[in-house]
Design a protein around this motif. Structure first.
Motif, PDB file in Angstrom:
ATOM      1  N   UNK A 158       0.843  -1.192   0.000  1.00 38.69           N
ATOM      2  CA  UNK A 158       0.000   0.000   0.000  1.00 38.69           C
ATOM      3  C   UNK A 158       0.885   1.252   0.000  1.00 38.69           C
ATOM      4  N   UNK A 159       0.295   2.425  -0.254  1.00 38.16           N
ATOM      5  CA  UNK A 159       1.039   3.672  -0.129  1.00 38.16           C
ATOM      6  C   UNK A 159       0.860   4.322   1.241  1.00 38.16           C
ATOM      7  N   UNK A 160       0.506   3.544   2.246  1.00 39.57           N
ATOM      8  CA  UNK A 160       0.113   4.080   3.552  1.00 39.57           C
ATOM      9  C   UNK A 160       1.229   4.881   4.229  1.00 39.57           C
ATOM     10  N   UNK A 161       0.817   5.885   4.979  1.00 38.38           N
ATOM     11  CA  UNK A 161       1.724   6.666   5.826  1.00 38.38           C
ATOM     12  C   UNK A 161       1.333   6.535   7.295  1.00 38.38           C
ATOM     13  N   UNK A 162       0.618   5.461   7.604  1.00 37.32           N
ATOM     14  CA  UNK A 162       0.278   5.140   8.980  1.00 37.32           C
ATOM     15  C   UNK A 162       0.249   3.619   9.107  1.00 37.32           C
ATOM     16  N   UNK A 163       0.547   3.093  10.295  1.00 38.52           N
ATOM     17  CA  UNK A 163       0.567   1.634  10.444  1.00 38.52           C
ATOM     18  C   UNK A 163      -0.822   1.023  10.308  1.00 38.52           C
ATOM     19  N   UNK A 221      -0.296  -9.225  15.902  1.00 38.83           N
ATOM     20  CA  UNK A 221       0.556 -10.185  15.193  1.00 38.83           C
ATOM     21  C   UNK A 221       0.919 -11.344  16.115  1.00 38.83           C
ATOM     22  N   UNK A 222       0.608 -12.551  15.650  1.00 45.43           N
ATOM     23  CA  UNK A 222       0.825 -13.739  16.466  1.00 45.43           C
ATOM     24  C   UNK A 222       2.248 -14.282  16.312  1.00 45.43           C
ATOM     25  N   UNK A 223       2.762 -14.970  17.335  1.00 48.12           N
ATOM     26  CA  UNK A 223       4.075 -15.614  17.210  1.00 48.12           C
ATOM     27  C   UNK A 223       4.108 -16.516  15.980  1.00 48.12           C
ATOM     28  N   UNK A 224       5.226 -16.490  15.277  1.00 46.32           N
ATOM     29  CA  UNK A 224       5.383 -17.341  14.101  1.00 46.32           C
ATOM     30  C   UNK A 224       5.019 -16.688  12.787  1.00 46.32           C
ATOM     31  N   UNK A 225       4.485 -15.468  12.842  1.00 48.03           N
ATOM     32  CA  UNK A 225       4.046 -14.781  11.625  1.00 48.03           C
ATOM     33  C   UNK A 225       5.245 -14.235  10.841  1.00 48.03           C
ATOM     34  N   UNK A 226       5.140 -14.299   9.527  1.00 47.14           N
ATOM     35  CA  UNK A 226       6.093 -13.604   8.661  1.00 47.14           C
ATOM     36  C   UNK A 226       5.390 -12.453   7.955  1.00 47.14           C
ATOM     37  N   UNK A 227       6.079 -11.298   7.827  1.00 42.95           N
ATOM     38  CA  UNK A 227       5.541 -10.124   7.137  1.00 42.95           C
ATOM     39  C   UNK A 227       6.535  -9.671   6.065  1.00 42.95           C
ATOM     40  N   UNK A 228       6.065  -9.581   4.823  1.00 49.22           N
ATOM     41  CA  UNK A 228       6.846  -8.974   3.745  1.00 49.22           C
ATOM     42  C   UNK A 228       6.244  -7.608   3.444  1.00 49.22           C
ATOM     43  N   UNK A 229       7.023  -6.552   3.641  1.00 44.69           N
ATOM     44  CA  UNK A 229       6.555  -5.177   3.430  1.00 44.69           C
ATOM     45  C   UNK A 229       7.053  -4.684   2.073  1.00 44.69           C
ATOM     46  N   UNK A 230       6.117  -4.382   1.168  1.00 44.68           N
ATOM     47  CA  UNK A 230       6.464  -3.968  -0.186  1.00 44.68           C
ATOM     48  C   UNK A 230       6.183  -2.501  -0.463  1.00 44.68           C
ATOM     49  N   UNK A 231       5.296  -1.883   0.325  1.00 40.61           N
ATOM     50  CA  UNK A 231       4.775  -0.571  -0.039  1.00 40.61           C
ATOM     51  C   UNK A 231       5.677   0.602   0.272  1.00 40.61           C
ATOM     52  N   UNK A 232       6.504   0.492   1.291  1.00 40.23           N
ATOM     53  CA  UNK A 232       7.321   1.642   1.704  1.00 40.23           C
ATOM     54  C   UNK A 232       8.552   1.763   0.819  1.00 40.23           C
ATOM     55  N   UNK A 233       8.509   2.762  -0.075  1.00 43.61           N
ATOM     56  CA  UNK A 233       9.621   2.998  -0.982  1.00 43.61           C
ATOM     57  C   UNK A 233       9.913   4.489  -1.119  1.00 43.61           C
ATOM     58  N   UNK A 234       9.435   5.256  -0.121  1.00 39.33           N
ATOM     59  CA  UNK A 234       9.600   6.703  -0.144  1.00 39.33           C
ATOM     60  C   UNK A 234       9.548   7.206   1.293  1.00 39.33           C
ATOM     61  N   UNK A 235      10.268   8.256   1.573  1.00 40.45           N
ATOM     62  CA  UNK A 235      10.300   8.789   2.937  1.00 40.45           C
ATOM     63  C   UNK A 235       8.886   9.048   3.455  1.00 40.45           C
ATOM     64  N   UNK A 236       8.659   8.636   4.724  1.00 40.74           N
ATOM     65  CA  UNK A 236       7.387   8.910   5.385  1.00 40.74           C
ATOM     66  C   UNK A 236       6.348   7.820   5.254  1.00 40.74           C
ATOM     67  N   UNK A 237       6.583   6.833   4.388  1.00 36.79           N
ATOM     68  CA  UNK A 237       5.611   5.749   4.262  1.00 36.79           C
ATOM     69  C   UNK A 237       5.766   4.761   5.414  1.00 36.79           C
ATOM     70  N   UNK A 238       4.639   4.173   5.822  1.00 34.18           N
ATOM     71  CA  UNK A 238       4.663   3.205   6.919  1.00 34.18           C
ATOM     72  C   UNK A 238       3.436   2.314   6.815  1.00 34.18           C
ATOM     73  N   UNK A 239       3.638   1.009   6.935  1.00 31.19           N
ATOM     74  CA  UNK A 239       2.526   0.063   6.837  1.00 31.19           C
ATOM     75  C   UNK A 239       2.304  -0.750   8.113  1.00 31.19           C
ATOM     76  N   UNK A 240       3.351  -0.918   8.915  1.00 34.83           N
ATOM     77  CA  UNK A 240       3.210  -1.735  10.123  1.00 34.83           C
ATOM     78  C   UNK A 240       3.708  -0.965  11.344  1.00 34.83           C
ATOM     79  N   UNK A 241       3.204  -1.351  12.489  1.00 30.54           N
ATOM     80  CA  UNK A 241       3.510  -0.718  13.771  1.00 30.54           C
ATOM     81  C   UNK A 241       5.013  -0.780  14.057  1.00 30.54           C
ATOM     82  N   UNK A 242       5.596   0.362  14.384  1.00 32.17           N
ATOM     83  CA  UNK A 242       7.036   0.406  14.673  1.00 32.17           C
ATOM     84  C   UNK A 242       7.427  -0.456  15.872  1.00 32.17           C
ATOM     85  N   UNK A 243       6.474  -0.750  16.769  1.00 31.42           N
ATOM     86  CA  UNK A 243       6.783  -1.578  17.937  1.00 31.42           C
ATOM     87  C   UNK A 243       7.198  -2.990  17.536  1.00 31.42           C
TER      88      UNK A 243
END
Length: 351
Positions: A227-232, A239-261
């Motif tokens: 996504x082009x999201x700028x918020x998580x 997110x449960x233990x054992x999960x894998x996440x591939x982040x494709x959308x963030x390719x520019x300053x300020x974009x964010x798709x998942x919680x920084x925690x």
């Protein structure tokens, strides 16, 4: 005078399929890890902030004797003029002479190599028995990310689609995705019939739309964000233990798709450390002091080579920050040029 080949999107679609692209992208990651390929500094320019911009990603692959670039422009008002908002052009050159080998339309190559990265992330970092795939975003990249993940993983039984802006869009995507996947695997029908029928079985699974991202996240084994999201959109506590996440959308300053925690306790992998911290999903967590470059486990090429350890246990949460690097485009474009020459596809031009 030098002769080079010019390929439009139709030409490229006629010679390119996902299985090959996944192998090529893995090769690009490995060449980078082995120092036989490298990136040049990225260029970004805004003509009018929020209205029109461009970026240039470039690099060299010594192993393949090429260097080159991809220039992508985004002009947000273009659709009202009947022109695509995003236009990409790839230039491949001979590393020994500097002469051009080809100029290629970049859109389809970008979709294929971006989607391929999602599947590669799952292949090396997800649990082998993963059954539930969640796609966050139902735009142009999503079908390619789904296909590559189905190619990489043998046990996916359900794909859930979420669109943060519109459930109806997610539903429309869900209703049409099998037809799109049929289209993407059709090149195999004549070239490799047995493999084609294997793929038909892989896409005969359940595709469902959801408006409950919390529940979908809790049920997911693999999550792909595109996504082009700028918020998580994905919260840490879901997110449960054992999960894998591939982040494709963030390719520019300020974009964010998942919680920084998530970056405080997950195992983090990237395609390129510097680029990921500059414009990728890693940027915001880094700026907020959640983790540093030293906390990155490895670039994905090191994992493929076996030099970097990926998942250590079934309870690990793994994140692959895939910003998209020029080497993916160049190695794919070079492959296309070789096939095009054999099949006499495209147009020859002189400089």
């Amino acid at each position: 005078m030098s002769t080079f080949r010019v390929l439009n999107q139709h030409d490229i679609k006629s010679v390119l399929e996902m299985k090959s692209v996944m192998n090529l992208v893995e090769d690009a990651y490995v060449f980078k890890a082995k120092k036989s390929a490298s990136l040049f500094p990225m260029v970004f320019h805004e003509f009018h902030p929020g209205v029109a911009d461009m970026d240039i990603k470039s690099g060299k692959i010594t192993e393949a004797d090429i260097f080159g670039l991809k220039l992508v422009s985004w002009f947000g008002e273009n659709p009202s003029k009947g022109i695509p908002a995003v236009i990409g052009t790839i230039l491949v050159l001979d590393i020994t002479t500097g002469t051009p080998l080809g100029i290629l339309s970049g859109e389809y190559i970008t979709l294929m190599r971006t989607g391929a990265a999602a599947g590669i992330g799952a292949k090396y970092l997800a649990r082998e028995e993963s059954e539930e795939l969640l796609i966050v975003g139902s735009g142009h990249v999503a079908p390619y990310a789904i296909l590559s993940t189905l190619l990489a993983m043998d046990n996916i039984k359900r794909v859930t689609i979420y669109n943060d802006n519109s459930f109806d869009r997610a539903q429309t995507f869900s209703d049409s995705i099998k037809n799109k996947l049929f289209e993407l695997i059709s090149p195999y029908q004549e070239s490799d019939a047995s493999y084609y029928y294997e793929l038909l079985k892989k896409i005969e699974i359940s595709f469902v739309a959801t408006d409950d991202i919390k529940l979908a996240t809790q049920q997911a084994d693999i999550i792909i964000t595109a996504t082009p999201s700028r918020k998580p959109l994905i919260q840490d506590i879901w997110v449960q233990p054992g999960t894998h996440i591939s982040c494709l959308g963030s390719d520019m300053k300020g974009k964010q798709e998942i919680d920084e925690e998530l970056f405080t306790h997950a195992r983090i992998f990237v395609d390129d450390i510097d680029q990921s911290f500059d414009v990728g999903e890693s940027e915001i967590p880094y700026l907020k002091g959640k983790f540093t470059k030293q906390d990155v486990i490895a670039e994905i090429g090191e994992v493929i080579l076996g030099n970097g350890k990926g998942r250590l246990s079934d309870s690990d949460i793994t994140i692959y920050d895939s910003t998209g690097i020029s080497l993916q485009d160049l190695i794919t474009a070079n492959h296309i040029l070789k096939i095009a020459k054999e099949k006499n596809v495209g147009q020859l031009a002189d400089l």
